[in-house]
Scaffold this active site. Structure first.
Site, PDB file in Angstrom:
ATOM      1  N   ASP A  28     -68.431 -29.849 -15.756  1.00  0.00           N
ATOM      2  CA  ASP A  28     -69.482 -30.458 -16.573  1.00  0.00           C
ATOM      3  C   ASP A  28     -69.000 -30.739 -17.986  1.00  0.00           C
ATOM      4  O   ASP A  28     -69.740 -30.547 -18.952  1.00  0.00           O
ATOM      5  CB  ASP A  28     -70.718 -29.557 -16.576  1.00  0.00           C
ATOM      6  CG  ASP A  28     -71.990 -30.359 -16.842  1.00  0.00           C
ATOM      7  OD1 ASP A  28     -71.974 -31.593 -16.623  1.00  0.00           O
ATOM      8  OD2 ASP A  28     -72.981 -29.763 -17.293  1.00  0.00           O
ATOM      9  N   LYS A  54     -81.494 -20.200 -24.801  1.00  0.00           N
ATOM     10  CA  LYS A  54     -81.797 -21.290 -23.869  1.00  0.00           C
ATOM     11  C   LYS A  54     -82.808 -20.784 -22.854  1.00  0.00           C
ATOM     12  O   LYS A  54     -82.577 -19.779 -22.183  1.00  0.00           O
ATOM     13  CB  LYS A  54     -80.497 -21.711 -23.169  1.00  0.00           C
ATOM     14  CG  LYS A  54     -80.592 -23.042 -22.483  1.00  0.00           C
ATOM     15  CD  LYS A  54     -79.292 -23.413 -21.808  1.00  0.00           C
ATOM     16  CE  LYS A  54     -78.378 -24.217 -22.679  1.00  0.00           C
ATOM     17  NZ  LYS A  54     -77.314 -24.902 -21.908  1.00  0.00           N
ATOM     18  N   ARG A  58     -85.160 -25.836 -22.808  1.00  0.00           N
ATOM     19  CA  ARG A  58     -85.051 -25.978 -24.267  1.00  0.00           C
ATOM     20  C   ARG A  58     -84.164 -24.903 -24.878  1.00  0.00           C
ATOM     21  O   ARG A  58     -84.076 -23.794 -24.344  1.00  0.00           O
ATOM     22  CB  ARG A  58     -86.435 -25.887 -24.885  1.00  0.00           C
ATOM     23  CG  ARG A  58     -87.261 -27.081 -24.473  1.00  0.00           C
ATOM     24  CD  ARG A  58     -88.572 -27.124 -25.190  1.00  0.00           C
ATOM     25  NE  ARG A  58     -89.218 -28.399 -24.876  1.00  0.00           N
ATOM     26  CZ  ARG A  58     -90.497 -28.635 -25.011  1.00  0.00           C
ATOM     27  NH1 ARG A  58     -91.287 -27.685 -25.460  1.00  0.00           N
ATOM     28  NH2 ARG A  58     -90.989 -29.806 -24.702  1.00  0.00           N
ATOM     29  N   VAL A  59     -83.565 -25.262 -26.013  1.00  0.00           N
ATOM     30  CA  VAL A  59     -82.690 -24.313 -26.715  1.00  0.00           C
ATOM     31  C   VAL A  59     -83.287 -24.063 -28.100  1.00  0.00           C
ATOM     32  O   VAL A  59     -83.597 -25.007 -28.834  1.00  0.00           O
ATOM     33  CB  VAL A  59     -81.260 -24.885 -26.847  1.00  0.00           C
ATOM     34  CG1 VAL A  59     -80.332 -23.854 -27.494  1.00  0.00           C
ATOM     35  CG2 VAL A  59     -80.707 -25.308 -25.485  1.00  0.00           C
ATOM     36  N   GLY A  94     -82.630 -28.180 -29.407  1.00  0.00           N
ATOM     37  CA  GLY A  94     -82.372 -29.321 -28.523  1.00  0.00           C
ATOM     38  C   GLY A  94     -82.886 -29.019 -27.132  1.00  0.00           C
ATOM     39  O   GLY A  94     -83.423 -27.936 -26.863  1.00  0.00           O
ATOM     40  N   GLU A  95     -82.728 -29.981 -26.255  1.00  0.00           N
ATOM     41  CA  GLU A  95     -83.221 -29.816 -24.888  1.00  0.00           C
ATOM     42  C   GLU A  95     -82.250 -30.472 -23.924  1.00  0.00           C
ATOM     43  O   GLU A  95     -81.770 -31.582 -24.178  1.00  0.00           O
ATOM     44  CB  GLU A  95     -84.602 -30.467 -24.760  1.00  0.00           C
ATOM     45  CG  GLU A  95     -85.243 -30.222 -23.419  1.00  0.00           C
ATOM     46  CD  GLU A  95     -86.720 -30.592 -23.401  1.00  0.00           C
ATOM     47  OE1 GLU A  95     -87.217 -31.123 -24.412  1.00  0.00           O
ATOM     48  OE2 GLU A  95     -87.362 -30.348 -22.359  1.00  0.00           O
ATOM     49  N   GLY A  96     -81.954 -29.797 -22.830  1.00  0.00           N
ATOM     50  CA  GLY A  96     -81.079 -30.368 -21.803  1.00  0.00           C
ATOM     51  C   GLY A  96     -81.710 -30.212 -20.442  1.00  0.00           C
ATOM     52  O   GLY A  96     -82.910 -29.932 -20.322  1.00  0.00           O
ATOM     53  N   GLY A  97     -80.895 -30.369 -19.399  1.00  0.00           N
ATOM     54  CA  GLY A  97     -81.405 -30.299 -18.042  1.00  0.00           C
ATOM     55  C   GLY A  97     -81.886 -28.907 -17.661  1.00  0.00           C
ATOM     56  O   GLY A  97     -82.686 -28.730 -16.747  1.00  0.00           O
ATOM     57  N   PHE A  98     -81.399 -27.887 -18.349  1.00  0.00           N
ATOM     58  CA  PHE A  98     -81.749 -26.505 -18.029  1.00  0.00           C
ATOM     59  C   PHE A  98     -83.089 -26.126 -18.664  1.00  0.00           C
ATOM     60  O   PHE A  98     -83.842 -25.334 -18.130  1.00  0.00           O
ATOM     61  CB  PHE A  98     -80.640 -25.603 -18.582  1.00  0.00           C
ATOM     62  CG  PHE A  98     -80.686 -24.174 -18.138  1.00  0.00           C
ATOM     63  CD1 PHE A  98     -79.963 -23.757 -17.039  1.00  0.00           C
ATOM     64  CD2 PHE A  98     -81.436 -23.247 -18.832  1.00  0.00           C
ATOM     65  CE1 PHE A  98     -80.000 -22.427 -16.642  1.00  0.00           C
ATOM     66  CE2 PHE A  98     -81.475 -21.919 -18.441  1.00  0.00           C
ATOM     67  CZ  PHE A  98     -80.746 -21.513 -17.335  1.00  0.00           C
TER      68      PHE A  98
HETATM   69  N1  ATP Z   1     -75.083 -22.131 -28.773  1.00  0.00           N
HETATM   70  C1  ATP Z   1     -75.682 -23.149 -29.378  1.00  0.00           C
HETATM   71  N2  ATP Z   1     -75.719 -23.207 -30.735  1.00  0.00           N
HETATM   72  C2  ATP Z   1     -76.340 -24.242 -31.363  1.00  0.00           C
HETATM   73  N3  ATP Z   1     -76.921 -25.277 -30.735  1.00  0.00           N
HETATM   74  C3  ATP Z   1     -76.915 -25.286 -29.383  1.00  0.00           C
HETATM   75  C4  ATP Z   1     -76.307 -24.224 -28.645  1.00  0.00           C
HETATM   76  N4  ATP Z   1     -76.443 -24.499 -27.316  1.00  0.00           N
HETATM   77  C5  ATP Z   1     -77.101 -25.662 -27.258  1.00  0.00           C
HETATM   78  N5  ATP Z   1     -77.394 -26.140 -28.489  1.00  0.00           N
HETATM   79  C6  ATP Z   1     -78.124 -27.376 -28.815  1.00  0.00           C
HETATM   80  O1  ATP Z   1     -79.075 -27.641 -27.819  1.00  0.00           O
HETATM   81  C7  ATP Z   1     -78.839 -28.930 -27.222  1.00  0.00           C
HETATM   82  C8  ATP Z   1     -79.200 -28.883 -25.754  1.00  0.00           C
HETATM   83  O2  ATP Z   1     -78.241 -28.130 -25.063  1.00  0.00           O
HETATM   84  P1  ATP Z   1     -78.201 -28.061 -23.500  1.00  0.00           P
HETATM   85  O3  ATP Z   1     -76.918 -27.427 -23.119  1.00  0.00           O
HETATM   86  O4  ATP Z   1     -79.445 -27.397 -23.011  1.00  0.00           O
HETATM   87  O5  ATP Z   1     -78.299 -29.540 -23.032  1.00  0.00           O
HETATM   88  P2  ATP Z   1     -77.244 -30.692 -22.909  1.00  0.00           P
HETATM   89  O6  ATP Z   1     -75.869 -30.139 -23.034  1.00  0.00           O
HETATM   90  O7  ATP Z   1     -77.642 -31.760 -23.876  1.00  0.00           O
HETATM   91  O8  ATP Z   1     -77.489 -31.221 -21.462  1.00  0.00           O
HETATM   92  P3  ATP Z   1     -77.093 -30.493 -20.091  1.00  0.00           P
HETATM   93  O9  ATP Z   1     -78.273 -29.689 -19.709  1.00  0.00           O
HETATM   94  O10 ATP Z   1     -76.839 -31.625 -19.223  1.00  0.00           O
HETATM   95  O11 ATP Z   1     -75.895 -29.626 -20.384  1.00  0.00           O
HETATM   96  C9  ATP Z   1     -77.385 -29.229 -27.491  1.00  0.00           C
HETATM   97  O12 ATP Z   1     -77.117 -30.602 -27.531  1.00  0.00           O
HETATM   98  C10 ATP Z   1     -77.167 -28.569 -28.853  1.00  0.00           C
HETATM   99  O13 ATP Z   1     -77.546 -29.459 -29.876  1.00  0.00           O
HETATM  100 MG    MG Z   2     -75.175 -28.428 -22.508  1.00  0.00          MG
END
Ligand code: ATP
Ligand code: MG
Length: 390
Positions: free
Chosen positions: A197, A99, A84-85, A78-82
Site C-alpha cells: 500500500d 485512528k 478518522r484520524v 484526516g480521514e482514510g479508508g479505515f
Molecule cells: N501518525 C500520524 N500523525 C499525523 N497525522 C496522521 C497520522 N496518521 C495519519 N495522519 C493523517 O490522517 C490522514 C488520514 O490517514 P489514513 O491513513 O487514515 O488515510 P489515507 O492514508 O489518506 O488513506 P488510506 O486509508 O487509503 O491509507 C493522513 O493523510 C494524515 O494527514
Molecule cells: Mg494511510
C-alpha cells in the site's frame, strides 16, 4: 482516498479463523484472535526487527476518548479508508495520532490485526511507531506517534499559499528515506514483508521532513524459499498497483517497487498518480510519463512546475531514470529496492543550492554514473540475469 480491491470481493474476510489452542504466539484483541506465527513466523524468525516482542500498549476506549477530547472535530487530522484520524494527548502528555476504525467502513478487523502485529514486530527509523491500540468491545483504535508535518500527499497535492513548497533537496531526502523503509521490509525483515500500500498519503513526515511509512493493514508476508510470488486477492490503491499484480494477483517484492516508482514520479512531477480531473493521456501518471521517458530533451517538462527550475538538471535526469526503471512493465526489469536506496541516497547527498549555477538554466546533462552495488546474489530476487541494476 481509500483502499480498494482491484478485483474480487470486498476486503472483509468472512472466513472463520481456527480457534484451536496451541503454543504459538497469539494476540487476543477483543473477540478476534490471530496467530503471530501465521503472520510473521515465530518470534525467533523475525531476526532484524529490533524487538521481537509484541510491545504495543493496550488502551481503554475511555482513555483514548479523553486523549482526543471525545473525538472533537477540531482534533481531526484526516480521514482514510479505515476511518478518522485524531490528534490526542495521552495522560503521559505524549502527543499521538489516534485512528478510529469506522465500523461501517470497508476495512475490517483483519487489517487492524495485521497492522498491530506488523508494527509490533517491525521497527525501523523509516516506519511509523505504533504506540498501542484499543479493542474494547467493538471499538477498534490504533495509536501512533504523531507525525507533525502530516503526509507527503498533503505537501505535494494539497498546496496552499501558506504551505512551503517542497524543495528539490527535501524531495530527494523523502524519497531516499521512504526507500529505506521499504528496503527494511524487503531485505531485513525475515521473512520479507510486501507492503502493498505504498502511496504518498501513507508516507508521513516528522520534524525536518523525516519520512516514515505507515498503514500496514494490507502488508503480506513475502515469498520464502524458491518461490518468487505469493498469490492473493488484488488489493491496493488505483494508480499504484503493479500491472502484473492487478492482472494475475501474483504479488512479489517488485509489486512494491512499482508502487515506489509511482510515488517517486509524483515527488518529481508534483502530479497525482491518478488525476481524476483530467482525461486521456494525463489521467494516469505512469501512462503520461512513459512516452516522455524516451525523449531526454523532454525531461525538464516533467519537473514539478512549482519548483520553478530550482533543481539540478543531472539530478532530475537520474531521479527520472530510477522512476522509469521502477515502473517498468516487466517486474524482473525493475531494480531491487536496495539498489534504489543506493541511487536515491546518492541523489539526496548531492545538495542543490539554488543560488549556485547548478540550476536548470546553467547546467548541462552528462550521463550519470551512480555507485554500483552488488546485489545480484540477493537470494530473494529470482529475476535472473535480466534484472535492471545500477
Ligand atoms: N501518525 C500520524 N500523525 C499525523 N497525522 C496522521 C497520522 N496518521 C495519519 N495522519 C493523517 O490522517 C490522514 C488520514 O490517514 P489514513 O491513513 O487514515 O488515510 P489515507 O492514508 O489518506 O488513506 P488510506 O486509508 O487509503 O491509507 C493522513 O493523510 C494524515 O494527514
Ligand atoms: Mg494511510
Amino acid at each position: 482516498m481509500g483502499w480498494f480491491p482491484c478485483s474480487g470481493s470486498s476486503k472483509h474476510t468472512s472466513k472463520k479463523r481456527k480457534k484451536k489452542k496451541d503454543s504459538t504466539n497469539s494476540v487476543q484483541l477483543g473477540s478476534e484472535k490471530l496467530k503471530a506465527k501465521n503472520l510473521l513466523g515465530s518470534k525467533e524468525d523475525v531476526k532484524d526487527g529490533e524487538s521481537s516482542q509484541i510491545a504495543a500498549k493496550t488502551f481503554t476506549f475511555r482513555e483514548l476518548a479523553a486523549a482526543a477530547r471525545n473525538f472533537r472535530g477540531d482534533c481531526l487530522l484526516g480521514e482514510g479508508g479505515f476511518g478518522r484520524v485524531y490528534k490526542g494527548r495521552l495522560d503521559s502528555n505524549q502527543i499521538v495520532a489516534i485512528k478510529q476504525l469506522d465500523r461501517n467502513g470497508l476495512q475490517g478487523n483483519r487489517e487492524f490485526l495485521v497492522e498491530v502485529l506488523m508494527l509490533s514486530l517491525l521497527h525501523h527509523p523509516n516506519l511509523v511507531n505504533l504506540i498501542g491500540y484499543c479493542a474494547d468491545g467493538d471499538q477498534r483504535l490504533l495509536v501512533y506517534e504523531y507525525m507533525p508535518l502530516g503526509s507527503l500527499d498533503d505537501h505535494l497535492h494539497d498546496v496552499t499559499p501558506a504551505k512551503k513548497v517542497l524543495d528539490w533537496n527535501t524531495r530527494m531526502k523523502i524519497a531516499a528515506g521512504a526507500a529505506k523503509g521499504l528496503e527494511y521490509l524487503h531485505d531485513k525483515a525475515s521473512p520479507p514483508v510486501i507492503y502493498r500500500d505504498l502511496k504518498c498519503s501513507n508516507i508521513l513526515l516528522g520534524e525536518g521532513y523525516h519520512p516514515k511509512l505507515s498503514d500496514f493493514g494490507l502488508a503480506k508476508l513475502g515469498p520464502v524459499g524458491d518461490n518468487t510470488h505469493v498469490s492473493t486477492r488484488v488489493m491496493g490503491t488505483y494508480g499504484y498497483c503493479a500491472p502484473e499484480y492487478a492482472m494475475t494477483g501474483q504479488l512479489t517484492l517488485k509489486s512494491d517497487v512499482y508502487s515506489f516508482g509511482v510515488v517517486l514520479l509524483e515527488i518529481i512531477t508534483g502530479r497525482k498518480a491518478i488525476e481524476s480531473s483530467k482525461t486521456g493521456g494525463e489521467h494516469n501518471l505512469v501512462a503520461w510519463a512513459r512516452p516522455l521517458f524516451k525523449e531526454r530533451r523532454k525531461f525538464s517538462q516533467m519537473a514539478d512546475p512549482v519548483l520553478q527550475g530550482q533543481y539540478p538538471v543531472r539530478g532530475l535526469y537520474q531521479a527520472l531514470a530510477v522512476a522509469a526503471m521502477c515502473v517498468h512493465e516487466q517486474p524482473n526489469m525493475r531494480p531491487v529496492i536496495a539498489d534504489v536506496v543506493t541511487a536515491l541516497s546518492y541523489l539526496a547527498a548531492q545538495r542543490f543550492d539554488s543560488d549556485s549555477t547548478q540550476g536548470v538554466q546553467n547546467s548541462r546533462w552528462t550521463p550519470a554514473t551512480p555507485p554500483r552495488t552488488k546485489r545480484d546474489g540477493d537470494k530473494r530476487q529470482k529475476g535472473g540475469s535480466s534484472e535492471a541494476r545500477w
